[in-house]
Design an enzyme around this catalytic site. Structure first.
Site, short mmCIF file in Angstrom:
data_model
loop_
_atom_site.label_atom_id
_atom_site.label_comp_id
_atom_site.label_asym_id
_atom_site.label_seq_id
_atom_site.Cartn_x
_atom_site.Cartn_y
_atom_site.Cartn_z
N ARG A 1 -7.73 -19.94 -2.24
CA ARG A 1 -6.72 -19.61 -1.03
C ARG A 1 -5.54 -20.65 -1.23
NH1 ARG A 1 -5.08 -20.88 4.03
NH2 ARG A 1 -4.46 -19.23 5.28
N GLU B 1 12.08 2.18 14.42
CA GLU B 1 11.26 3.08 13.92
C GLU B 1 9.79 3.34 14.77
OE1 GLU B 1 9.93 2.78 9.95
OE2 GLU B 1 9.89 0.58 10.08
N ARG C 1 8.16 4.64 -4.28
CA ARG C 1 8.34 3.62 -3.36
C ARG C 1 7.22 2.67 -3.46
NH1 ARG C 1 7.47 5.73 2.81
NH2 ARG C 1 5.38 5.99 2.10
N LYS D 1 6.56 -1.59 2.11
CA LYS D 1 5.07 -1.18 2.55
C LYS D 1 4.26 -2.37 2.23
CE LYS D 1 3.08 3.16 3.34
NZ LYS D 1 3.11 3.26 4.67
N LEU E 1 11.09 1.17 7.20
CA LEU E 1 10.42 1.81 6.08
C LEU E 1 10.97 3.12 5.58
CD1 LEU E 1 8.20 1.35 4.01
CD2 LEU E 1 7.05 3.25 5.15
N TYR F 1 0.73 -1.21 0.08
CA TYR F 1 0.28 0.05 -0.14
C TYR F 1 0.60 1.27 -0.19
CZ TYR F 1 1.02 0.68 5.07
OH TYR F 1 1.51 1.11 6.00
N1 PMP Z 1 7.66 3.72 9.23
C1 PMP Z 1 6.53 3.17 9.16
C2 PMP Z 1 6.49 1.74 9.51
C3 PMP Z 1 5.56 3.46 8.49
O1 PMP Z 1 4.22 3.09 8.60
C4 PMP Z 1 5.45 4.77 8.18
C5 PMP Z 1 4.24 5.65 7.60
N2 PMP Z 1 4.00 5.17 6.22
C6 PMP Z 1 6.67 5.50 8.19
C7 PMP Z 1 7.65 4.87 8.78
C8 PMP Z 1 6.82 7.01 7.50
O2 PMP Z 1 6.85 6.90 6.05
P1 PMP Z 1 6.17 8.42 5.71
O3 PMP Z 1 7.13 9.37 5.84
O4 PMP Z 1 6.80 7.84 4.15
O5 PMP Z 1 4.97 8.28 5.74
#
Ligand code: PMP
Length: 290
Positions: free
Chosen positions: A100, A182, A52, A149, A207, A33
């Site tokens: 499935r 993070e 991305r 993502k 991410l 996503y």
């Molecule tokens: N880390 C994670 C796990 C996230 O889900 C997000 C949000 N998308 C971020 C970091 C921040 O990424 P962005 O600045 O692209 O929203």
């Protein structure tokens, strides 16, 4: 004002937008996503977000369901038709509908594309910025490809729920080596007592935030010293400032960590400087990515 969504080539009323129960996104979380902020009616950093998305697709061995140009048209149309001034666009692509089975479906099964756009009154909320947010730390229970993502977000969901139940806005996740990877949906940052801005380098453990890229760039333009290196909970507890970044919050000061104030518990000067620079880069068009 009725909302509309896009599902596999069709614009449909939001309330009746559906995918089949055997969609692999639904059954196996087999999909990716993307979330893009809309500011003053325009998507922010559209190109980096689409890049991305392309990377998440490729790493997941998924195909683009439509060409990039078509996808852009869909996004812009949804923003317009849903009257979004400030809000967000959500794009989800799964490996389609099939009985499935862990194995990929046959080639002719098309991936499922869903796009929605909606207004979000608290997007980059100034009030929330002034207040600052609390963060707690939890063990990082996620897989080893957090750079994709993926819609498989159970560990993020569970951690965010615990954070909320403990009165915190976000959970910062601790890797097995004791460093903070993070947040559940945001990038983690600190500012040291010598004014260095620190965030973890890109790797499969996190991410690659689009906001992170923009903030890194702005920090350098402002003449700040930026270090991409891992940091520990202790580093964060003794930092001069801490903040988080994401598409929907932009930049938010973290004022308490595990119930302890960071410095004097108010938003820090560097964090404020970065938010101001971030907001002006949006209005100057620098971050639009058209
Ligand atoms: N880390 C994670 C796990 C996230 O889900 C997000 C949000 N998308 C971020 C970091 C921040 O990424 P962005 O600045 O692209 O929203």
């Amino acid at each position: 004002m009725s909302r509309i969504a896009y599902v596999n080539g069709q614009y449909v009323p939001f309330a009746s937008a559906r995918v089949h129960i055997e969609d692999r996104g639904y059954q196996l979380a087999d999909g990716v996503y993307e979330v893009i902020a809309v500011w003053d009616g325009r998507p922010i950093d559209l190109l980096p977000h689409l890049r991305r998305l392309g990377r998440s697709l490729a790493e997941s061995r998924l195909e683009w369901p439509v060409g990039e140009r078509t996808l852009r048209t869909v996004l812009l149309l949804l923003v317009e038709r849903n009257y979004v001034r400030n809000g967000m666009i959500y794009i989800q692509i799964s490996r389609g509908i099939y009985k499935r089975n862990f194995l990929f479906p046959p080639k002719e099964v098309r991936s499922t594309l869903v796009v929605t756009a909606h207004s979000h009154s608290r997007l980059a909320s100034a009030a929330l910025f002034e207040q600052g947010v609390s963060v707690i730390t939890l063990n990082d229970l996620r897989w080893q490809r957090c750079d994709i993502k993926s819609i498989s977000l159970l560990p993020n969901v569970l951690s965010r729920q615990v954070a909320s139940e403990r009165g915190a806005f976000e959970a910062w996740l601790l890797g097995s080596d004791g460093t903070i990877t993070e947040g559940t949906s945001s990038t983690a940052w600190i500012v040291t007592n010598s004014g260095h801005v620190i965030t973890r380098p890109l790797s499969p453990a996190i991410l690659g935030g689009i906001t992170r890229e923009r903030v890194l760039c702005l920090a350098k333009l402002l003449g700040l010293i930026v270090l991409e290196r891992p940091f520990t909970l202790e580093d964060a507890q003794h930092a001069a400032e801490a903040f988080l970044t994401s598409t929907t919050t932009f930049i938010l000061p973290v004022v308490t960590l595990n119930g302890r104030q960071i410095k004097n518990g108010i938003p820090g000067a560097v964090t404020r400087l970065l938010r101001t620079a971030y907001l002006s880069s949006l209005t100057s068009g620098a971050a639009m990515g058209w």
